[in-house]
Structures are given as C-alpha cells and as structure tokens.
Design a protein around this motif. Structure first.
Motif, mmCIF file in Angstrom:
data_model
loop_
_atom_site.group_PDB
_atom_site.id
_atom_site.type_symbol
_atom_site.label_atom_id
_atom_site.label_comp_id
_atom_site.label_asym_id
_atom_site.label_seq_id
_atom_site.Cartn_x
_atom_site.Cartn_y
_atom_site.Cartn_z
ATOM 1 N N ALA A 55 0.819 -1.217 0.000
ATOM 2 C CA ALA A 55 0.000 0.000 0.000
ATOM 3 C C ALA A 55 0.851 1.264 0.000
ATOM 4 O O ALA A 55 0.409 2.313 0.456
ATOM 5 C CB ALA A 55 -0.943 0.008 1.211
ATOM 6 N N ASP A 56 2.068 1.166 -0.502
ATOM 7 C CA ASP A 56 3.045 2.261 -0.501
ATOM 8 C C ASP A 56 3.231 2.878 0.882
ATOM 9 O O ASP A 56 3.335 4.097 1.032
ATOM 10 C CB ASP A 56 2.688 3.350 -1.519
ATOM 11 N N TRP A 57 3.271 2.008 1.897
ATOM 12 C CA TRP A 57 3.647 2.500 3.221
ATOM 13 C C TRP A 57 5.053 3.080 3.189
ATOM 14 O O TRP A 57 5.368 4.027 3.929
ATOM 15 C CB TRP A 57 3.558 1.374 4.245
ATOM 16 N N GLY A 58 5.920 2.514 2.328
ATOM 17 C CA GLY A 58 7.269 3.054 2.236
ATOM 18 C C GLY A 58 7.253 4.538 1.899
ATOM 19 O O GLY A 58 7.954 5.346 2.522
ATOM 20 N N GLY A 59 6.438 4.917 0.914
ATOM 21 C CA GLY A 59 6.321 6.323 0.545
ATOM 22 C C GLY A 59 5.682 7.164 1.630
ATOM 23 O O GLY A 59 6.107 8.296 1.907
ATOM 24 N N GLN A 60 4.657 6.620 2.290
ATOM 25 C CA GLN A 60 3.977 7.372 3.344
ATOM 26 C C GLN A 60 4.898 7.602 4.542
ATOM 27 O O GLN A 60 4.890 8.698 5.130
ATOM 28 C CB GLN A 60 2.703 6.636 3.786
ATOM 29 N N LEU A 61 5.710 6.604 4.884
ATOM 30 C CA LEU A 61 6.632 6.781 6.005
ATOM 31 C C LEU A 61 7.681 7.850 5.693
ATOM 32 O O LEU A 61 8.098 8.611 6.575
ATOM 33 C CB LEU A 61 7.305 5.457 6.355
ATOM 34 N N LYS A 62 8.100 7.931 4.427
ATOM 35 C CA LYS A 62 9.026 9.001 4.026
ATOM 36 C C LYS A 62 8.352 10.368 4.147
ATOM 37 O O LYS A 62 8.978 11.344 4.574
ATOM 38 C CB LYS A 62 9.499 8.767 2.591
ATOM 39 N N ASN A 63 7.084 10.435 3.768
ATOM 40 C CA ASN A 63 6.345 11.697 3.897
ATOM 41 C C ASN A 63 6.243 12.125 5.350
ATOM 42 O O ASN A 63 6.374 13.315 5.684
ATOM 43 C CB ASN A 63 4.942 11.554 3.307
ATOM 44 N N ILE A 64 5.971 11.156 6.227
ATOM 45 C CA ILE A 64 5.843 11.457 7.654
ATOM 46 C C ILE A 64 7.174 11.971 8.198
ATOM 47 O O ILE A 64 7.215 12.956 8.948
ATOM 48 C CB ILE A 64 5.376 10.197 8.417
ATOM 49 N N ALA A 65 8.272 11.336 7.811
ATOM 50 C CA ALA A 65 9.589 11.781 8.264
ATOM 51 C C ALA A 65 9.893 13.192 7.767
ATOM 52 O O ALA A 65 10.436 14.022 8.501
ATOM 53 C CB ALA A 65 10.660 10.798 7.793
#
Length: 334
Positions: A36-46
C-alpha cells in the motif's frame, strides 16, 4: 513459554535498534514498505513531521498477537490491520480511543464511534496476474478457474488463518461458492480442492514474488496490481472474478499506553489528513475520504461496472466469525 519469550525478545530487539525514548520516533506495527506504498507514506511522515517510523513487516494477525503479548508493557504506538483485526484489538483492550483529523468525514460503519479503530483506505479482492508467467494459459476470469489443471502450481494466496488479505479472500470465495458468514463449508471445500493444485501460501505480502513470476496468480487487492502495472511497468492484469468479490477496509488504532503516544497521534492525524489521504489515492487505494481521489487516480482503476461485482459485507460479523474459520482452515485444509 518458549514462544512467548521469542515474541518478547523480538519486540525488545525492534525497540533496542531504535532511539525508543527520543522525541522523533513512533512505532507502527504492520507498516510494510512494499504494501500500500507505506514506504512512501513513512518518508512523507519523516519529511513533514520529523518523526521516524521504522518499517515493520508483520501481517494483521501477527500484529494483534504481539499487541496482546505486550499488553502490560506496550512497544507500539499505532497499529495498522484489516478491519476484523482492528475490531478485535478494541475488544481486547489494546487499542486506545482517538479521533484523528477528518474523523467526522469517515462514513458510519467504517469507524468505531469512540475512535477505537477507523478506516484509512480500502481495497477490492481479486486476481493479481503476471500474464507473462502463465506459460500460455489464459488469464483466469473466475474463482472456479483456479481449480483447473493448467494453473497447477501457479496460484498463491496469503495464509487466511493469519493474514487479513487471506481471510478477506476466503470470505469472498466462500460467498461466491454459496456460503455465508454463518457457513464457511463451501469456502473450505474450495480450498481443499485448490490444495490439490499445489498452491503457494505465504504469510506476508508476496508482491515481489508476483513480479518475478514465482507466483503467477495471487489472490490480492486491486491496489497491488495497479501499482505493478503503473509504477513498475509490469505485464500484469487485475481480474474481479465473475462470481463476485468483496471490498474491505484497512484500519488503524492508537495503541493503548504506547510509549510515544503523542507522536502516534500525530502519525494518525497525518495519514487521515487531506495530504495523507491523497497519498493513498495515488497509490491506487480508495481513500476513506472520497474527495481525496482525483480523476487522474480514479482513471487507473477498472471501470465502475466491474466493481459492481463487489458486494457489501458485515465487517463486525466478519470479525466475529474469523476465529471459527481459522480453526476450520487449519484443521481441514492446511
């Protein structure tokens, strides 16, 4: 006792590797970068919150099991899981009530009214097919097609006794075969027949194994197939089976007594913000806040007429009967 020691030891190892008392950390259980593109979302959060959220590759069942094991001394701050596991987390007392940004916009039935769990996005179950790995066989169009000899050794599904996507697939198949949430016998019989066709049954997301051709046909969500097609430029197809399917939400909770609760709340606010919801839409999920879905993102989905084969399901009932299904699957199929 040995199992409990291993679980707690693994949990300690996760925390020991992170600055657990730092102000810039939040621990999320079940935030796999390839899902679910958590990888991208975690980068956004950081980037936007300056909060580091370590990647985590649990599935929904493993997440709930670890939350229960750590109930007296929680490690996680937030958790992500299929809706039935979110409902159970609230019932078991490991989820805290919290109403994030846009909570009032979440439709009734897709949230606990006190904030114990709430949907962030949803996906539709179907067949994620690597068309180049079929060895000349046609793209299957139905659940029943998967039982044909030409697909022997080609079909994969995540373990339905542990992974929520596996259970959601079982609910869809059971209903398509004439079953109900009160009667899983048709679905169990289907999985018995499918076992004779040598299926591949992983516990965690198998996205890369479909792209490589190791699993030519995976029971999975539309968003993974669209990601493969549009992001990874793979020769794949997504099929909504002719007999029908289900669309199910994934939900999040604030963990009760989590060590970084305030950061956990900020993470939940972010994934439910307009920007966070738009990220899910651009990752080919249906955001729970419908207005976050742009026309450009919507155009990448199958036509609406195809999605009409997805019928509503009682999520509370789905959660209630899940343990009974799992017991039958483990004793009769696995």
């Amino acid at each position: 006792m040995r199992f409990k020691q291993l679980v707690l030891g693994a949990a300690f190892a996760v925390v020991a590797a992170q600055p657990a008392l730092a102000d810039d950390v939040a621990i999320c259980y079940n935030c796999p970068p390839e899902w679910a593109d958590w990888g991208g979302q975690l980068k956004n959060i950081a980037r936007d919150l300056k909060i580091e959220v370590p990647q985590d590759n649990k599935n929904s069942g493993q997440t709930l099991s670890q939350l229960l094991a750590e109930k007296a001394n929680p490690v996680a701050d937030v958790a992500y899981y299929g809706v039935s596991f979110g409902i159970k987390a609230k019932q078991e007392g490991v989820a805290a009530n919290y109403k994030p940004a846009n909570f009032d916009k979440i439709p009734t039935g897709l949230k606990d009214e006190d904030g114990g769990w709430f949907a962030i996005h949803s996906g539709t179950i179907g067949l994620f097919v690597n068309t180049e790995a079929l060895d000349g066989a046609p793209v299957p169009q139905s659940w029943s097609d998967l039982l044909k000899p030409e697909y022997k050794g080609m079909v994969g599904y995540l373990d339905p006794s542990s992974a929520f996507v596996g259970y959601a697939g079982a609910v869809a198949i059971n209903r398509a075969m004439g079953g109900t949430l009160d009667d899983f016998t048709p679905g169990i019989e289907f999985f018995k027949k499918l076992k004779a066709n040598d299926p591949i049954v992983p516990k965690q997301t198998a996205y890369a194994r479909v792209l490589s051709g190791e699993i030519p046909i995976l029971l999975d969500y539309d968003f993974n197939a669209y990601r493969a097609k549009y992001k990874d430029q793979a020769n794949v197809a997504f099929v909504i089976p002719t007999e029908g399917t289900v669309t199910v939400p994934y939900v999040m909770s604030l963990v009760k007594n989590g060590p970084h609760a305030e950061n956990g709340k900020k993470v939940l606010d972010y994934v439910m913000s307009d920007e966070g919801q738009a990220h899910w839409a651009n990752a080919f999920l249906r955001p729970v806040i419908a207005s976050a879905m742009s026309p450009e993102a919507s155009a990448k989905f199958l036509p609406a007429a195809e999605y009409e084969r997805s019928k509503p399901v009682d999520y509370a009932k789905m959660a209630e009967v899940q343990a009974g299904f799992s017991e039958r699957y483990l004793s009769e199929v696995r």
